[in-house]
Design a protein around this motif. Structure first.
Motif, mmCIF file in Angstrom:
data_model
loop_
_atom_site.group_PDB
_atom_site.id
_atom_site.type_symbol
_atom_site.label_atom_id
_atom_site.label_comp_id
_atom_site.label_asym_id
_atom_site.label_seq_id
_atom_site.Cartn_x
_atom_site.Cartn_y
_atom_site.Cartn_z
ATOM 1 N N ASN A 157 -23.518 -19.029 -10.450
ATOM 2 C CA ASN A 157 -24.813 -19.374 -11.058
ATOM 3 C C ASN A 157 -25.437 -20.629 -10.453
ATOM 4 O O ASN A 157 -26.096 -21.415 -11.137
ATOM 5 C CB ASN A 157 -24.676 -19.505 -12.582
ATOM 6 N N GLU A 158 -25.184 -20.785 -9.152
ATOM 7 C CA GLU A 158 -25.788 -21.908 -8.429
ATOM 8 C C GLU A 158 -27.214 -21.559 -8.040
ATOM 9 O O GLU A 158 -27.591 -20.390 -8.003
ATOM 10 C CB GLU A 158 -24.959 -22.206 -7.174
ATOM 11 N N ASN A 159 -27.996 -22.570 -7.722
ATOM 12 C CA ASN A 159 -29.399 -22.358 -7.366
ATOM 13 C C ASN A 159 -29.510 -21.975 -5.889
ATOM 14 O O ASN A 159 -29.127 -22.765 -5.022
ATOM 15 C CB ASN A 159 -30.195 -23.634 -7.646
ATOM 16 N N ASN A 219 -23.396 -17.580 -21.277
ATOM 17 C CA ASN A 219 -22.713 -17.249 -20.027
ATOM 18 C C ASN A 219 -21.332 -16.745 -20.426
ATOM 19 O O ASN A 219 -20.656 -17.440 -21.176
ATOM 20 C CB ASN A 219 -22.600 -18.517 -19.165
ATOM 21 N N TYR A 252 -28.930 -23.060 -19.275
ATOM 22 C CA TYR A 252 -29.892 -22.203 -18.559
ATOM 23 C C TYR A 252 -31.290 -22.288 -19.144
ATOM 24 O O TYR A 252 -32.138 -21.444 -18.863
ATOM 25 C CB TYR A 252 -29.394 -20.750 -18.555
ATOM 26 N N LYS A 256 -27.866 -26.089 -12.643
ATOM 27 C CA LYS A 256 -28.391 -24.745 -12.505
ATOM 28 C C LYS A 256 -29.821 -24.799 -11.959
ATOM 29 O O LYS A 256 -29.997 -24.878 -10.750
ATOM 30 C CB LYS A 256 -28.276 -24.008 -13.845
ATOM 31 N N ASN A 292 -29.735 -17.189 -14.945
ATOM 32 C CA ASN A 292 -29.953 -16.874 -13.524
ATOM 33 C C ASN A 292 -28.859 -15.937 -13.011
ATOM 34 O O ASN A 292 -28.388 -16.074 -11.889
ATOM 35 C CB ASN A 292 -30.013 -18.160 -12.687
ATOM 36 N N THR A 311 -24.864 -13.551 -9.854
ATOM 37 C CA THR A 311 -25.879 -14.600 -9.859
ATOM 38 C C THR A 311 -27.080 -14.154 -9.031
ATOM 39 O O THR A 311 -26.921 -13.528 -7.985
ATOM 40 C CB THR A 311 -25.298 -15.896 -9.255
#
Ligand SMILES: *Cc1c(COP(=O)(O)O)cnc(C)c1O
Length: 372
Positions: free
Chosen positions: A45-47, A170, A204, A234, A314, A352
């Motif tokens: 769930n990294e950007n 999550n 989130y 996030k 995300n 993700t």
């Protein structure tokens, strides 16, 4: 075995099943002899936009003072957060990621003989933080993969000190609307006063559509037993720096600060977070890219006739049946997603949202695997 017998540790520590993090790109590259540059990671769930350039610049400037300890009270970051959220600075606690906030809450409030309430299929750290304190788990069945707040209220017992709620959740991505959260808080405080603290984990939040967002700091003003936690990992794109924070009334914040490590948020993280917080353009871009990427995944799952849980974060939870087999086949094709068997979802994968090309790589690989 013999070494283990000579080590003395509390039984509740020995019983902890460690956190299963998303597989790092380098590790997969080593295991399967793949080129790291060709690996797509959609597992933590990294950007996918990468860190904000504004934050990178702020970090470079802050690097000049790294011989010194960080500001233990995070004065500048707290000032920026206080202004953004309209709360006094002494309502804020900074964490080494919001994971740290969750651990601090458990350290401050839980002990053997107490219990924590959380939902099945919710964030794994609630279990870990509770167990590390030797407190009892009260795991409440989920409703449609999300929080059943009525059941969670009913599950509170005489020794319960903490209720953890992830919103959005999550790994399932579900969301409880603001009015339901508000009603839950009223009920808990009416029935239990401030004996039970509610942790509203909003990691989130920035990905929610504007019409779904609600003012959780207004709820903090109303409830002395509420902690709202947020993160820069996030939507703000700073997962590697580890910075999060909580908002709670001063009495509760004071308790948290008693057990917080004095220098828990490092100098670079503080500087980057201040810059990211001011970077409205980056945040908007992250929100829009995520919304489009989720649609891309939904369309693909529909085309493959796969069930999925529409996600408010995300990431998307998708039902693939043989999750270990599909996961292994994805890994062999250089695509890392997240198996969630440890969250009692053995037939599902959590994906993700990545950049359009990354999502496409995943979709192509999945299509190939499922049609084999
Ligand atoms: C990712 C996540 C966090 C915290 O992440 P940090 O990087 O420690 O801030 C907290 N809660 C939930 C539900 C998450 O998914």
């Amino acid at each position: 075995m013999t070494a283990q017998k000579t080590l003395v540790a509390p039984a509740h520590v020995g019983a902890i099943a460690p956190y299963q993090a998303g597989k790092p790109i380098e590790e997969l590259a080593r295991e399967f002899g793949l080129d790291p540059a060709g690996i797509v990671k959609l597992a933590s769930n990294e950007n996918p936009l990468g860190m904000p350039e504004s934050a990178r610049q702020a970090m470079l400037a802050a690097a000049a003072s790294l011989a010194r300890y960080p500001d233990p009270n995070g004065f500048d970051l707290k000032a920026a957060l206080a202004e953004r959220y309209g709360v006094p600075a002494n309502w804020l606690t900074l964490g080494n990621g919001s994971n740290d906030i969750l651990e601090i809450v458990a350290l401050a409030l839980l002990e053997p003989g107490t219990s924590a309430v959380y939902a099945r299929h919710s964030f794994a750290v609630y279990r870990l933080a509770t167990q590390a304190r030797g407190a009892r788990h009260i795991v409440v069945p989920a409703r449609d993969y999300g929080h059943d707040l009525d059941a969670m209220f009913d599950a509170i017992e005489a020794d319960t000190r903490v209720v953890f709620i992830a919103n959005p959740n999550n790994p399932t991505g579900t969301f409880v609307p603001g009015d339901e959260i508000a009603r839950f808080l009223e009920r808990v405080e009416q029935a239990h006063g401030t004996r039970v603290t509610v942790v509203l984990d909003e990691a989130y939040n920035e990905y929610l559509d504007p019409e779904l967002r609600f003012d959780s700091t207004a709820l903090v003003r109303r409830h002395p037993n509420l902690i709202v936690s947020r993160t820069f990992s996030k939507a703000y794109g700073l997962a590697g720096l580890r910075v999060g924070f909580s908002v709670a009334q001063p009495a509760l914040t004071d308790l948290l600060n008693r057990v917080r490590q004095p220098f828990n948020v490092n100098t670079l993280a503080q500087a980057a977070a201040i810059a990211a917080l001011a970077d409205a353009e980056y945040l908007q871009r992250a929100y829009e890219a995520n919304k489009a990427g989720k649609e891309q995944l939904y369309r693909a799952f529909e085309a493959l006739s796969l069930r999925y849980v529409p996600g408010y974060g995300n990431f998307v939870l998708v039902h693939v049946g043989d999750a270990p087999g599909v996961n292994l086949a994805l890994l062999k094709r250089g695509v890392i997603v997240r198996p969630v068997a440890g969250d009692d979802l053995p037939e599902w994968l959590r994906v993700t949202v990545g950049l359009p090309a990354e999502n496409a790589r995943f979709i192509d690989a999945l299509t190939e695997i499922l049609s084999a």
